[in-house]
Design an enzyme around this catalytic site. Structure first.
Site, PDB file in Angstrom:
ATOM      1  CB  CYS A  14       8.383 -30.778   8.721  1.00  0.00           C
ATOM      2  SG  CYS A  14       9.603 -29.528   8.354  1.00  0.00           S
ATOM      3  N   PRO A  15       8.169 -30.641   5.348  1.00  0.00           N
ATOM      4  CG  PRO A  15       9.225 -29.810   3.388  1.00  0.00           C
ATOM      5  CD  PRO A  15       8.977 -31.081   4.189  1.00  0.00           C
TER       6      PRO A  15
END
Length: 82
Positions: A21-22
């Site tokens: 993430c992200p």
């Protein structure tokens, strides 16, 4: 790519496996820029945090989250551009 009866055509696939993430979401956003409304992108991810990210992004951006599944730790999303 696999044809899903009555579904938006998947024209791109993003392999975000191994990214945290992200990055899976950022790669999906980049892919969506190249699509026409009604076309779809399939994203493959391995980060469990991507579930929340894709649900929230689809809701806030107005794109359709047509499919969300996680067979054996592989998260598969199909986003349809609005």
């Amino acid at each position: 790519m696999t044809d899903r009866e009555g579904a938006a055509p998947v024209v791109l696939e993003v392999d975000a496996q191994g990214l945290r993430c992200p990055l899976p979401l950022l790669k999906a956003k980049q892919a969506l820029r190249d699509l026409a409304p009604g076309e779809a992108v399939r994203i493959l991810a391995t980060d469990s945090g991507s579930v929340r990210d894709f649900q929230t992004f689809a809701t806030l951006a107005g794109h359709g989250l047509e499919r969300e599944e996680s067979p054996d730790g592989l998260y598969v999303y199909i986003l349809v551009k609005s």
